[in-house]
Design a protein around this motif. Structure first.
Motif, PDB file in Angstrom:
ATOM      1  N   LEU A   1       0.841  -1.192   0.000  1.00  0.00           N
ATOM      2  CA  LEU A   1       0.000   0.000   0.000  1.00  0.00           C
ATOM      3  C   LEU A   1       0.882   1.250   0.000  1.00  0.00           C
ATOM      4  CD1 LEU A   1      -2.761   1.289   0.103  1.00  0.00           C
ATOM      5  CD2 LEU A   1      -2.768   0.989   2.584  1.00  0.00           C
ATOM      6  N   GLY A   2       1.964   1.180   0.754  1.00  0.00           N
ATOM      7  CA  GLY A   2       2.919   2.284   0.762  1.00  0.00           C
ATOM      8  C   GLY A   2       3.486   2.509  -0.634  1.00  0.00           C
ATOM      9  N   GLY A   3       3.826   1.410  -1.291  1.00  0.00           N
ATOM     10  CA  GLY A   3       4.366   1.500  -2.643  1.00  0.00           C
ATOM     11  C   GLY A   3       3.336   2.039  -3.628  1.00  0.00           C
ATOM     12  N   ALA A   4       2.092   1.595  -3.480  1.00  0.00           N
ATOM     13  CA  ALA A   4       1.040   2.087  -4.367  1.00  0.00           C
ATOM     14  C   ALA A   4       0.806   3.574  -4.139  1.00  0.00           C
ATOM     15  CB  ALA A   4      -0.252   1.295  -4.138  1.00  0.00           C
ATOM     16  N   ALA A   5       0.823   3.984  -2.882  1.00  0.00           N
ATOM     17  CA  ALA A   5       0.629   5.398  -2.561  1.00  0.00           C
ATOM     18  C   ALA A   5       1.766   6.232  -3.140  1.00  0.00           C
ATOM     19  CB  ALA A   5       0.550   5.591  -1.038  1.00  0.00           C
ATOM     20  N   ALA A   6       2.978   5.729  -2.978  1.00  0.00           N
ATOM     21  CA  ALA A   6       4.126   6.462  -3.516  1.00  0.00           C
ATOM     22  C   ALA A   6       4.011   6.579  -5.033  1.00  0.00           C
ATOM     23  CB  ALA A   6       5.424   5.766  -3.126  1.00  0.00           C
ATOM     24  N   GLY A   7       3.617   5.469  -5.653  1.00  0.00           N
ATOM     25  CA  GLY A   7       3.466   5.477  -7.115  1.00  0.00           C
ATOM     26  C   GLY A   7       2.429   6.478  -7.581  1.00  0.00           C
ATOM     27  N   ALA A   8       1.299   6.508  -6.887  1.00  0.00           N
ATOM     28  CA  ALA A   8       0.239   7.446  -7.265  1.00  0.00           C
ATOM     29  C   ALA A   8       0.701   8.880  -7.049  1.00  0.00           C
ATOM     30  CB  ALA A   8      -1.027   7.158  -6.453  1.00  0.00           C
ATOM     31  N   ALA A   9       1.370   9.110  -5.929  1.00  0.00           N
ATOM     32  CA  ALA A   9       1.837  10.465  -5.619  1.00  0.00           C
ATOM     33  C   ALA A   9       2.837  10.938  -6.669  1.00  0.00           C
ATOM     34  CB  ALA A   9       2.455  10.501  -4.228  1.00  0.00           C
ATOM     35  N   ARG A  10       3.723  10.030  -7.086  1.00  0.00           N
ATOM     36  CA  ARG A  10       4.726  10.416  -8.083  1.00  0.00           C
ATOM     37  C   ARG A  10       4.066  10.769  -9.408  1.00  0.00           C
ATOM     38  NH1 ARG A  10       8.865   5.634  -6.013  1.00  0.00           N
ATOM     39  NH2 ARG A  10       9.319   6.696  -4.043  1.00  0.00           N
ATOM     40  N   LYS A  11       3.016  10.039  -9.738  1.00  0.00           N
ATOM     41  CA  LYS A  11       2.286  10.367 -10.973  1.00  0.00           C
ATOM     42  C   LYS A  11       1.679  11.758 -10.871  1.00  0.00           C
ATOM     43  CE  LYS A  11       0.764   5.708 -12.358  1.00  0.00           C
ATOM     44  NZ  LYS A  11      -0.351   4.742 -12.230  1.00  0.00           N
ATOM     45  N   LEU A  12       1.106  12.048  -9.734  1.00  0.00           N
ATOM     46  CA  LEU A  12       0.471  13.355  -9.566  1.00  0.00           C
ATOM     47  C   LEU A  12       1.507  14.473  -9.592  1.00  0.00           C
ATOM     48  CD1 LEU A  12      -2.417  13.198  -6.950  1.00  0.00           C
ATOM     49  CD2 LEU A  12      -2.512  13.582  -9.399  1.00  0.00           C
ATOM     50  N   LYS A  13       2.626  14.191  -9.012  1.00  0.00           N
ATOM     51  CA  LYS A  13       3.688  15.197  -8.986  1.00  0.00           C
ATOM     52  C   LYS A  13       4.136  15.511 -10.416  1.00  0.00           C
ATOM     53  CE  LYS A  13       7.916  15.620  -6.387  1.00  0.00           C
ATOM     54  NZ  LYS A  13       8.853  14.920  -5.514  1.00  0.00           N
ATOM     55  N   ASP A  14       4.237  14.478 -11.221  1.00  0.00           N
ATOM     56  CA  ASP A  14       4.575  14.663 -12.642  1.00  0.00           C
ATOM     57  C   ASP A  14       3.576  15.593 -13.304  1.00  0.00           C
ATOM     58  OD1 ASP A  14       5.805  11.330 -13.551  1.00  0.00           O
ATOM     59  OD2 ASP A  14       6.814  13.167 -12.871  1.00  0.00           O
ATOM     60  N   ARG A  15       2.316  15.329 -13.023  1.00  0.00           N
ATOM     61  CA  ARG A  15       1.254  16.121 -13.631  1.00  0.00           C
ATOM     62  C   ARG A  15       1.354  17.581 -13.204  1.00  0.00           C
ATOM     63  NH1 ARG A  15      -4.105  12.511 -13.819  1.00  0.00           N
ATOM     64  NH2 ARG A  15      -2.673  10.902 -14.490  1.00  0.00           N
ATOM     65  N   ILE A  16       1.620  17.750 -11.921  1.00  0.00           N
ATOM     66  CA  ILE A  16       1.752  19.109 -11.388  1.00  0.00           C
ATOM     67  C   ILE A  16       2.906  19.823 -12.076  1.00  0.00           C
ATOM     68  CG2 ILE A  16       2.468  20.382  -9.323  1.00  0.00           C
ATOM     69  CD1 ILE A  16       0.763  18.342  -7.716  1.00  0.00           C
TER      70      ILE A  16
END
Lengths: 161, 799, 294
Positions: free
Chosen positions: B550-565
């Motif tokens: 879950l930590g890894g999934a959260a990190a992955g999602a956050a990194r995607k969002l950061k890219d978008r930002i």
């Protein structure tokens, strides 16, 4: 069998409802008064999850019938909060020390600890064990609970006149 | 203290309040028993008094007529309308329904269920049900159960053996032949479980208008919705499991499929919500939540220097009448079958037996705790045989830190570790020399006293490949997890997870990781639990997997969002993404730092200003990420070698105990533990898991046993008989941390949810045996109760 | 685990209680602290049609100190007994045993009389009462009687109290002889606060000449009810409490007890541990007597 009217003081307020004699104080608090903070663990007086302060002393609510509590005073975990519903000082100490995990035994422990700290301002480890020895916790292994009690004692001492 | 350089981490590893704690200390948790919708019916269960009996008749007429009773259900009706509950192994002839059908197979098994206006009335009605039984001889001993003749628990299955498999990894025969010495022993892990203070409960509410079965349950179970849907013969998406129910402790055992099928069926039948809360007696006797009940016969081949070359292990486990996923607890430990040691080869025979006892359930560690107990017993025995110090033998056999990643004979690669350092750290905090002096002094006072040691692993991350080893028809190589993250137009971050929690602090863990990645305060990040229909792939918080997965999934999602930002900011700053810098949620132009977009700017643009968005980018700021188990996805090779769990946390325990020679009472005087779970996300959560696990381990080692008498009657029926440690029985555990990050995870974190439970029973057994050794005795059966120890010491004398 | 239905009466006087008992007989039960009764009712092992609550009766509360001993009214809370300076001073053996009774939360509600009336063979208060020759006051409509404790217990949780009798007080007599008093209390239980598997209580009086003038030794958990071990007491009385005498006193336990097997321990365990505990409580009492100022 015949339902009886029960009036008692809970967390400082007068509360009333009707229940048959065999309803325990625990079930009465939870089901008739919607105070679900006091939990059901065993219904035979061993685990301590149902601990409430009854006439100012901690007892197992599963071992008192609600009809017996007529005219008496009960304090539950909800009553330990501040008037605005935020956690009181003992509860905050448990947050700071993470003296809980799943939270199921926690209300009973908080009540026992509150009673302990009212009677003994600076409890020793031995006194803490006596105070919570009747509350079983499966999550924490008790170390962070003991830390929380010491912290609560310190906090309360600091805020007392 | 964590070894990961602090300056690289904003939030991870820092002390932080656990978000969930606020509602729990306020008494406003949301447990299933706190929910009582209008019109709810309540269930009580009628137990069978016999360990094995034919049901000749059930007369429910009088019970049904009782005022306030809405249904009295028997096995026959349920079997007509539901499918048998899928067991984990491939056992088509082991049929399990929530209510006994034709036969009862253990004392306490549910024979009938009553739904009434209150539990009180339901229990009154139970007394009015008349059942006629024909008692039959019962199967209670797992070794006798293996015999070809004799009664069968499930006659159609043809034997009482549910599984028997042999695995040979490496040159076992040669290693035994060439070894300097061999020894063998039997060790027994008694039937116990990590019984929670909250019993299992479920509220099922069928809503005809939307054809939905709404379920609130105290659950921790992979494929919960799937198994329920299959049994109730309804489409999976007709089931909605609410995961924002707080679970009052699970530690593996909250599975409740039969409870859910029963309640779901009744809810549909009655057109009303139906709530089933186990009372404590049902919880202990018949919730089908007993843990491993295992006999190990082990042979060890070793050198004169104490180097262990090979192990031959036979593990015989009594899974009770309805095994569920219990038997897999024989296979999961293959992921660390050689412990933290450099052992060359292993032969492992796993046997799962059915008997006329309550069914087995996965318990914290999924079989690792019993296996670690057996391995550590082996190491201590090698030391004793050679007259070597137990710590020294471990030092010689522990894998060294430069040997990682380390492949064990069964095909699992350990990701990282520094076992010697952790061992040294715990020796240090234990003031080992002083411990020795204390032991000496206690012995001089007439007490028996012992120091114990256990060094063991916590496989973490999850991977159900072990199922394939016991059930090749189940080719399951996926055990994924996902997390959805969104930033709303006000700039608030929300993480959405797909399962329930039982005290592990998932909300805090995910908020911390999201905060770390997005450089925003975790206190301002809200985590919500989506229901099972919200549509993203998830498994349950089992297998010590959530920090990793879950930590890894959260990190992955956050990194995607950061890219978008970054893309939105770059577009609005007129710079390529490579030339903009993200800091604390704002993004600035590297070539001219005064030019920047704030967090609020970016959120507003994303949600409201399509004209300012780069081409091809979706409006809004939301995404999700699904991750696979690291180092997974392969089937076993021809020798049944395969990577099981990906990450391996390590623990080293040192207790000091005293044993009263007159009464056999064991008192744990001091307890020290060193633990390394890689990067610690929240120190308070980790310490809690480690020490909490030790306490449960103390229970398994000294106090807890689900006992049956020779007639098959269950005699641990209340908490006065099944005794769990209070604060008096658990010493204040002193712990020390070490951090060897995993190379496989988002931040180097490994799992630690199983914690001290995996090593404490082994460590306490080691200490008790150290205490008994001067008298020439040893004990290799858990729990080591007072009466058992005293019998050992004094039972031989003429009294 | 919900009790079977019952009617409830909150009694306001002892007369009220015994009048109701005369009416209802076997169908009524008295509830005092309820720490043992309510679990039994939850498991439907006890199912009174009428529950008579005695918690409101002032005449059943309190501890009286008299020249010949103390009188503990039945509904006195165990917590009050634990905190009582009278008990500490006058019946130190009881004061020693009380911390072993359950937990703080159960002592806050559980009563001395309730524990005596239940007669669990492993309970601490009945054990001490047995050691100290307590007398139990039983009241019924037709009158009051005092029963010596050794005629009160009949078997495991079986007493000679009739269904229409209310236990209203226990009297624990004071040892009047000259000498130094010492007490010992030890128990073995799975966990702190659990019912004892085996328990032992001793009170001895040592004369100026160092000889034991009087001894009371009792065992719990080793028979159907708490038992005075006359043979052990006989070995002690008239002798100095030295190593040899203590060993002989402990040996004398063997023939006096009739321990049973159960989930927690075998009969053999109880037998062996009974002797160990008797030896320990005698030593503890002897040490205590030595330390007491003459």
């Amino acid at each position: 069998m015949t339902p009886r009217k029960i009036t008692l003081t809970v967390n400082g307020k007068t509360r009333s409802s009707s229940a048959e004699p065999r309803l325990t104080l625990l079930d009465f608090l939870r089901e008739h008064l919607s105070l679900t903070g006091t939990h059901v663990g065993c219904e035979h007086g061993i685990c301590g999850a149902c601990t409430v302060n009854y006439d100012s002393v901690p007892m197992r609510a599963c071992l008192i019938y609600a009809v017996q509590a007529n005219g008496h005073e009960v304090e539950t975990v909800e009553g330990l909060c501040n008037a605005d519903g935020t956690p009181g000082p003992v509860q905050e100490a448990f947050q700071e020390a993470h003296g809980l995990q799943c939270g199921y035994c926690t209300p009973g422990i908080l009540i026992s600890v509150t009673a302990l700290l009212r009677a003994t301002q600076n409890p020793s480890d031995k006194e803490i064990k006596e105070g919570i020895g009747g509350n079983i916790c499966r999550c924490t292994g008790y170390a962070q609970i003991i830390d929380a009690v010491h912290l609560a004692a310190k906090t309360l001492k600091g805020t007392s006149a | 203290m964590s070894e990961l350089p602090r300056k690289n981490l904003l939030h991870i590893s820092r002390k932080r309040w656990v978000k969930e704690d606020k509602r729990f200390v306020s008494g406003t948790g949301n447990y299933v028993q706190d929910q009582a919708p209008v019109g709810c019916k309540h269930v009580a269960l009628l137990p069978s008094p016999y360990p094995r009996a034919r049901i000749l008749s059930i007369d429910t007429a009088v019970a049904e007529a009782l005022d306030g009773v809405h249904a009295v259900l028997t096995g026959e009706e349920l079997a007509r309308h539901t499918e048998p509950i899928i067991q984990g192994l491939n056992l088509p002839n082991v049929i399990c329904y929530p209510l006994a059908l034709g036969m009862t197979r253990y004392a306490g098994e549910w024979v009938a269920a009553v739904a009434a206006d209150s539990v009180h009335i339901a229990e009154d009605a139970l007394e009015l049900i008349e059942v006629e039984y024909e008692p039959l001889p019962a199967i209670l001993d797992p070794e006798l159960a293996m015999a070809a003749d004799g009664p069968l628990v499930h006659p159609e299955h043809g034997s009482n053996v549910l599984f028997q498999g042999k695995f040979t990894w490496g040159p076992v025969a040669e290693d035994f032949t060439s070894a300097d010495q061999q020894l063998s022993f039997r060790a027994r892990w008694g039937r116990s479980a990590t019984v929670p203070i909250e019993t299992f409960g479920v509220l099922a509410s069928w809503h005809e208008g939307t054809e939905t079965l709404n379920i609130w349950a105290s659950i921790q179970m992979p494929k919960y919705a799937e198994l329920t849907a299959t049994a109730l013969r309804i489409p999976l998406d007709n089931i909605r499991v609410f995961n924002d129910v707080d679970v009052g402790g699970a530690y593996g055992v909250k599975r409740g499929i039969k409870h859910t099928v029963l309640s779901g069926y009744l809810s549909r039948k009655l057109g009303a919500p139906v709530r089933l809360i186990e009372d404590r007696m049902v919880n202990l006797a018949s919730g089908d939540a007993h843990g491993p009940d295992r006999i190990f016969d082990t042979e060890i081949a070793f050198t004169n220097e104490g180097i262990i070359k090979s192990l031959k292990i036979r593990a015989l486990d009594d899974a009770g009448a309805y095994p569920g996923r219990g038997p897999f607890q024989l296979a999961k430990p293959i992921s660390a079958i050689t412990g933290p040691y450099r052992i060359n080869s292993v032969h492992y025979e796993a046997i799962s037996i059915t008997s006329n006892k309550c069914g087995q359930v996965p318990v914290r560690g999924f079989g690792q705790a019993p296996t670690n107990y057996m391995i550590e017993t082996a190491v201590d025995k090698v030391a004793a045989a050679l007259g070597l110090d137990r710590f020294e033998v471990r030092r010689r056999n522990l894998i060294c830190k430069d040997e990682f990643p380390y492949m064990i004979p069964s095909g699992t690669e350990y990701d990282s570790g520094d076992y010697h350092t952790v061992l040294n750290k715990v020796l240090d905090i234990s003031n080992y020399d002083t411990l020795l002096k204390r032991r000496k002094w206690l012995r001089s006072q007439g007490m028996l006293a012992g120091i114990g040691v256990a060094t063991c692993l916590e496989p973490s991350g999850g991977n159900t490949m072990f199922e394939y080893l016991m059930n090749p028809s189940a080719e399951i190589t996926t055990f994924m997890e996902s997390c959805q993250v969104r930033i709303d137009s006000h700039g608030r971050i929300t993480g959405i997870i797909g399962n329930s929690s039982s005290g592990q602090g998932h909300e805090t863990m995910v908020a911390t990781i999201l905060g770390e990645e997005m450089e925003r305060a975790p206190e301002d990040i809200r985590i919500i639990h989506a229901d099972s229909r919200a549509g993203f792939p998830t498994v349950a918080p089992v297998a010590s997997r959530m920090a990793i997965m879950l930590g890894g999934a959260a990190a992955g999602a956050a990194r995607k969002l950061k890219d978008r930002i970054m893309q939105i900011a770059g577009h609005n700053l007129g710079r390529p993404v490579a030339d903009v810098e993200y800091e604390g949620g704002a993004v600035y132009d590297r070539t001219d730092p005064a030019r920047k977009l704030t967090w609020q700017d970016i959120c507003f643009i994303a949600h409201n200003q399509g004209h300012k968005m780069p081409d091809g980018l979706e409006p809004g700021l939301q995404t999700y990420h699904v991750i696979k188990v690291p180092n997974s996805g392969k089937l076993p090779d021809a020798q049944n070698r395969v990577q099981l769990y990906p990450c391996f946390a390590f623990q080293a325990h040192i207790p000091l105990v005293q044993v009263d020679p007159g009464t056999g009472k064991v008192t744990i005087l001091e307890y020290y533990i060193g633990h390394d779970c890689g990067t610690v996300i929240n120190p308070n959560i980790v310490r809690g898991m480690v020490i909490g696990g030790v306490a449960q381990g103390i229970g398994a080692a000294l106090y807890e046993k689900f006992a049956y008498n020779p007639d098959g009657q269950f005699i641990s029926g209340t908490l006065a008989d099944y005794v769990m440690p209070s604060v008096f029985e658990v010493p204040y555990v002193e712990d020390v941390e070490h951090c060897t990050p995993s190379p496989l995870t988002s931040h180097g974190q490994k799992g630690t949810g199983e914690g001290g439970y995996l090593g404490a029973p082994a460590a306490i057994a080691s200490a008790v045996n150290d205490a008994l050794a001067p008298r020439g005795f040893s004990i290799h059966e858990l729990p080591m109760r007072m009466a058992d120890i005293e019998e050992l010491l004094n039972g031989g004398e003429n009294t | 685990m919900k009790a079977a239905p019952f009617e409830y009466l909150l009694a306001d006087s002892i007369d009220g209680v015994i009048a109701e008992l005369a009416n209802s007989g076997d169908n009524a039960m008295i509830i005092a602290g309820g720490q043992s009764l309510v679990p039994m009712m939850a498991m439907r092992l006890a199912r009174p049609a009428l529950l008579i609550d005695v918690n409101n009766i002032q005449d059943l509360q309190g501890i009286d100190d008299g020249a010949d001993g103390i009188r503990i009214k039945a509904c006195t809370r165990q917590s009050e007994a634990l905190a009582s300076p009278i008990i500490k001073k006058r019946q130190p053996l009881l004061a020693k045993a009380l911390p072993y009774v359950g937990h703080a939360q159960t002592r806050n509600r559980g009563t001395v009389g309730g524990s005596i009336a239940l007669g669990d063979p492993a309970a601490e208060i009945p054990l001490v009462a047995t050691a100290l020759d307590a007398r139990v006051t039983l009241q019924k409509k037709d009158g009051t009687r005092e029963v010596p404790i050794d005629s009160f217990y009949d078997g495991p949780m079986m007493t000679t109290r009739a269904a229409d009798e209310c236990l209203s007080a226990i009297h624990i007599p004071q040892w009047q002889e000259e000498g130094r008093l010492g007490t010992g209390f030890q128990e073995v239980s799975q966990r702190h606060g659990d019912f004892a598997i085996v328990s032992a209580a001793a009170q001895i009086l040592i004369g100026k000449d160092g000889v034991c003038r009087r001894a009371a030794v009792a065992l719990g958990g080793a028979s159907g009810f708490p038992l005075r071990i006359a043979a052990t007491e006989a070995v002690l009385t008239g002798n100095p409490v030295d190593k040899k005498v203590v060993a002989a006193a402990a040996d004398a336990v063997d023939n006096a007890i009739d321990p049973q097997n159960d989930l927690h321990a075998s009969a053999n365990y109880r037998r062996r541990v009974a002797k160990v505990l008797v030896e320990r409580v005698i030593k503890e009492a002897a040490l205590g007597a030595e330390e007491e100022s003459p």
